[in-house]
Design a protein around this motif. Structure first.
Motif, short mmCIF file in Angstrom:
data_model
loop_
_atom_site.label_atom_id
_atom_site.label_comp_id
_atom_site.label_asym_id
_atom_site.label_seq_id
_atom_site.Cartn_x
_atom_site.Cartn_y
_atom_site.Cartn_z
N LEU A 1 15.15 12.82 -12.87
CA LEU A 1 14.23 12.06 -13.71
C LEU A 1 12.85 12.12 -13.08
N PHE A 2 11.81 12.11 -13.91
CA PHE A 2 10.45 12.26 -13.40
C PHE A 2 9.58 11.11 -13.89
N PHE A 3 9.12 10.30 -12.94
CA PHE A 3 8.34 9.13 -13.30
C PHE A 3 6.95 9.51 -13.81
N ASP A 4 6.58 8.90 -14.91
CA ASP A 4 5.24 9.05 -15.45
C ASP A 4 4.42 7.78 -15.25
N PHE A 5 5.14 6.68 -15.06
CA PHE A 5 4.43 5.40 -15.00
C PHE A 5 5.25 4.39 -14.23
N ILE A 6 4.65 3.80 -13.20
CA ILE A 6 5.27 2.70 -12.46
C ILE A 6 4.20 1.64 -12.30
N ALA A 7 4.47 0.44 -12.77
CA ALA A 7 3.46 -0.61 -12.71
C ALA A 7 4.08 -1.93 -12.32
N ALA A 8 3.27 -2.78 -11.74
CA ALA A 8 3.73 -4.12 -11.36
C ALA A 8 2.51 -5.03 -11.30
N GLY A 9 2.74 -6.29 -11.60
CA GLY A 9 1.61 -7.21 -11.53
C GLY A 9 1.99 -8.64 -11.83
N ILE A 10 1.07 -9.53 -11.50
CA ILE A 10 1.24 -10.96 -11.69
C ILE A 10 0.53 -11.37 -12.97
N ASN A 11 1.23 -12.16 -13.78
CA ASN A 11 0.63 -12.68 -15.00
C ASN A 11 1.21 -14.06 -15.26
N ALA A 12 0.36 -15.08 -15.23
CA ALA A 12 0.80 -16.47 -15.47
C ALA A 12 1.95 -16.85 -14.54
N GLN A 13 1.81 -16.51 -13.29
CA GLN A 13 2.78 -16.88 -12.25
C GLN A 13 4.12 -16.15 -12.37
N THR A 14 4.15 -15.08 -13.14
CA THR A 14 5.34 -14.22 -13.16
C THR A 14 4.98 -12.89 -12.53
N PHE A 15 6.00 -12.20 -12.02
CA PHE A 15 5.79 -10.85 -11.46
C PHE A 15 6.61 -9.88 -12.29
N HIS A 16 5.91 -8.97 -12.96
CA HIS A 16 6.56 -8.04 -13.87
C HIS A 16 6.55 -6.64 -13.28
N MET A 17 7.69 -5.95 -13.38
CA MET A 17 7.85 -4.60 -12.83
C MET A 17 8.29 -3.66 -13.95
N GLU A 18 7.76 -2.45 -13.95
CA GLU A 18 8.06 -1.51 -15.03
C GLU A 18 8.10 -0.08 -14.50
N TRP A 19 9.18 0.63 -14.88
CA TRP A 19 9.32 2.05 -14.54
C TRP A 19 9.56 2.82 -15.83
N VAL A 20 8.84 3.92 -16.02
CA VAL A 20 9.03 4.80 -17.17
C VAL A 20 9.19 6.22 -16.65
N PHE B 1 0.83 -1.20 0.00
CA PHE B 1 0.00 0.00 0.00
C PHE B 1 0.87 1.25 0.00
N THR B 2 1.99 1.20 0.72
CA THR B 2 2.92 2.33 0.72
C THR B 2 3.49 2.56 -0.67
N CYS B 3 3.82 1.47 -1.38
CA CYS B 3 4.29 1.59 -2.77
C CYS B 3 3.24 2.28 -3.61
N GLU B 4 2.01 1.92 -3.40
CA GLU B 4 0.89 2.44 -4.18
C GLU B 4 0.58 3.88 -3.82
N ASN B 5 0.51 4.16 -2.53
CA ASN B 5 0.06 5.46 -2.05
C ASN B 5 1.15 6.52 -2.09
N ASP B 6 2.39 6.13 -1.73
CA ASP B 6 3.47 7.12 -1.63
C ASP B 6 4.32 7.25 -2.89
N TYR B 7 4.36 6.18 -3.69
CA TYR B 7 5.26 6.20 -4.85
C TYR B 7 4.53 6.03 -6.19
N GLY B 8 3.21 5.91 -6.14
CA GLY B 8 2.43 5.88 -7.36
C GLY B 8 2.47 4.59 -8.15
N VAL B 9 2.86 3.49 -7.49
CA VAL B 9 2.89 2.20 -8.19
C VAL B 9 1.46 1.74 -8.50
N VAL B 10 1.23 1.34 -9.74
CA VAL B 10 -0.07 0.81 -10.14
C VAL B 10 0.03 -0.71 -10.21
#
Length: 238
Positions: free
Chosen positions: A53-72, A7-16
């Protein structure tokens, strides 16, 4: 990873997150105990702040038993900072895949990539990651990954690289013959499907010219103490 940390990742750092926080928490507690996504997020956020650097997009999620992380992130008005990593269990082996990493040109050649690698590697150690996979040369030079101790998983690609080197203006005929001998000698003593130690080529005469700009699928076995030590030496941990 607890739901509070996520929740801290989501609320404080904008992770989707693509999944519920409980699903993500369960994924880590089942597959990658010790991996602290919050600390990793904080480390990358600090890197961005330190380098304007200024983040526009930070995302993470589970798909087919993998965990993918992305920063733009933006550097001024262009999206020159792209970072993607994937965690998965491959045949029971805890694996990290280095999908994409690009840096703005103004930050290249200053050891900045090492800062990001170190942030991830701390989590790999904590979560007992056993293997790192890369496509060397796609975003970071094939020469650099070879120096770090990564091995080529496709011997035919190594042969192709050596053959292409014959036409390189900075590689002599003697050096090209040596490159082929290094390859042949290795497979004379190892199974034909054994990963090839690209560092042997990288540190040979003409090796830098041979591997710069070349792409090859690479792997680093973190269960091998010698290979792990080489990588940790590069990261400045030894």
């Amino acid at each position: 990873m607890t739901e509070v940390q996520l929740f801290t990742c989501e609320n404080d750092y904008g992770v989707v997150f693509d999944n519920s926080l409980s699903e993500v928490s369960d994924y880590f507690s089942t597959n990658f105990v010790g991996f602290d996504f919050l600390t990793l997020t904080q480390d990358i956020d600090s890197f961005a702040s330190d380098n304007s650097l200024f983040f526009d997009f930070i995302a993470a999620g589970i798909n087919a038993q993998t965990f993918h992380m992305e920063w733009v992130a933006r550097d001024n008005s262009t999206y020159d900072f792209l970072l993607e990593r994937t965690l998965l269990l491959r045949d029971g082996v805890r694996t990290a895949i280095h999908d994409i990493f690009t840096l703005p040109e103004r930050l290249q050649g200053q050891g900045k990539a090492k800062v990001i690698l170190l942030a991830f590697y701390k989590q790999y150690v904590s979560a007992s990651i056993q293997r790192i996979e890369v496509l060397a040369g796609k975003f970071i030079g094939g020469y650099a990954w070879a120096l770090y101790g990564f091995e080529a998983t496709e011997p035919t690609t190594v042969v192709e690289i050596i053959e292409l080197g014959r036409a390189h203006p900075d590689i002599t005929l003697a050096q090209s013959s040596l490159h082929l001998k290094i390859f042949a000698d290795f497979y004379a003593q190892n199974p034909p499907d054994a990963p090839f130690p690209m560092r042997d080529l990288a540190t040979s005469p003409g090796g830098k010219s041979l591997l710069r700009g070349r792409s090859w699928n690479g792997v680093l076995d973190l269960q091998n103490s010698l290979k792990r030590e080489l990588f940790e030496t590069y990261l400045g941990l030894i």
